[in-house]
Design a protein around this motif. Sequence first.
Motif, PDB file in Angstrom:
ATOM      1  N   ALA A 123      32.838  74.005  71.521  1.00 38.39           N
ATOM      2  CA  ALA A 123      32.709  72.677  70.933  1.00 38.39           C
ATOM      3  C   ALA A 123      32.960  72.765  69.440  1.00 38.39           C
ATOM      4  O   ALA A 123      32.780  73.826  68.819  1.00 38.39           O
ATOM      5  N   ILE A 124      33.348  71.631  68.872  1.00 37.63           N
ATOM      6  CA  ILE A 124      33.675  71.569  67.448  1.00 37.63           C
ATOM      7  C   ILE A 124      33.141  70.261  66.892  1.00 37.63           C
ATOM      8  O   ILE A 124      33.214  69.222  67.554  1.00 37.63           O
ATOM      9  N   ASN A 125      32.619  70.311  65.678  1.00 35.17           N
ATOM     10  CA  ASN A 125      32.055  69.089  65.109  1.00 35.17           C
ATOM     11  C   ASN A 125      33.168  68.168  64.608  1.00 35.17           C
ATOM     12  O   ASN A 125      34.353  68.486  64.705  1.00 35.17           O
ATOM     13  N   TRP A 126      32.791  67.055  64.020  1.00 27.59           N
ATOM     14  CA  TRP A 126      33.743  65.992  63.726  1.00 27.59           C
ATOM     15  C   TRP A 126      34.843  66.406  62.753  1.00 27.59           C
ATOM     16  O   TRP A 126      35.975  65.946  62.866  1.00 27.59           O
ATOM     17  N   ASN A 127      34.548  67.281  61.816  1.00 30.84           N
ATOM     18  CA  ASN A 127      35.572  67.627  60.820  1.00 30.84           C
ATOM     19  C   ASN A 127      36.069  69.069  60.963  1.00 30.84           C
ATOM     20  O   ASN A 127      36.789  69.565  60.098  1.00 30.84           O
ATOM     21  N   GLY A 128      35.653  69.746  62.033  1.00 25.08           N
ATOM     22  CA  GLY A 128      36.115  71.110  62.254  1.00 25.08           C
ATOM     23  C   GLY A 128      35.331  72.163  61.497  1.00 25.08           C
ATOM     24  O   GLY A 128      35.654  73.345  61.564  1.00 25.08           O
ATOM     25  N   GLY A 129      34.300  71.757  60.786  1.00 21.42           N
ATOM     26  CA  GLY A 129      33.546  72.695  59.978  1.00 21.42           C
ATOM     27  C   GLY A 129      32.524  73.513  60.728  1.00 21.42           C
ATOM     28  O   GLY A 129      31.977  74.487  60.190  1.00 21.42           O
ATOM     29  N   SER A 130      32.251  73.154  61.952  1.00 20.71           N
ATOM     30  CA  SER A 130      31.251  73.859  62.761  1.00 20.71           C
ATOM     31  C   SER A 130      31.738  73.967  64.194  1.00 20.71           C
ATOM     32  O   SER A 130      32.224  72.988  64.771  1.00 20.71           O
ATOM     33  N   ASN A 145      35.346  60.889  64.232  1.00 19.89           N
ATOM     34  CA  ASN A 145      33.915  60.814  63.901  1.00 19.89           C
ATOM     35  C   ASN A 145      33.031  61.623  64.854  1.00 19.89           C
ATOM     36  O   ASN A 145      31.837  61.796  64.587  1.00 19.89           O
ATOM     37  N   ASN A 146      33.588  62.076  65.973  1.00 21.01           N
ATOM     38  CA  ASN A 146      32.771  62.668  67.027  1.00 21.01           C
ATOM     39  C   ASN A 146      33.114  64.121  67.299  1.00 21.01           C
ATOM     40  O   ASN A 146      34.287  64.503  67.274  1.00 21.01           O
ATOM     41  N   ALA A 147      32.074  64.897  67.574  1.00 17.48           N
ATOM     42  CA  ALA A 147      32.297  66.272  68.022  1.00 17.48           C
ATOM     43  C   ALA A 147      32.985  66.250  69.387  1.00 17.48           C
ATOM     44  O   ALA A 147      32.827  65.308  70.169  1.00 17.48           O
ATOM     45  N   MET A 148      33.760  67.284  69.648  1.00 17.67           N
ATOM     46  CA  MET A 148      34.502  67.395  70.891  1.00 17.67           C
ATOM     47  C   MET A 148      34.174  68.728  71.546  1.00 17.67           C
ATOM     48  O   MET A 148      33.895  69.721  70.868  1.00 17.67           O
TER      49      MET A 148
END
Length: 125
Positions: free
Chosen positions: A49-56, A30-33
């Motif tokens: 950094a990457i958002n929760w689903n890898g889309g950004s 659920n969390n950006a890393m």
Amino acid sequence: VQLQASGGGLVQAGGSLRLSCAASRRTFSNNAMGWFRQAPGKEREFVAAINWNGGSTDYADSVQGRITISRDNTQNTVYLQMNSLKPEDTAVYYCASQRFAYTPPSYYTREYDYWGQGTKVTVSS
């Protein structure tokens, strides 16, 4: 929450390394890393950094085009593929989890509440 970073080591300039960060939390997905690094005598700086689903994703200018962040939510793991490494990439690399779920990736350290222990990367010239 525990974050375990691994994959660091000694590599020659121009070489590659892949860092991994394994999270113990079920809600990892659920969390950006993010990945940050700290060189001796310098402040910690943002890498990627990457958002929760890898889309950004977001990258520091200094690593753009050489480093790729990705994640596998089925494995609770985020990766940092580093290519064309330079001596100035030498640092301890830290992974971190953003404080709030479903937020865009951030380069601000204050947005992160859990940090891994760091893995050392040394690039020789």
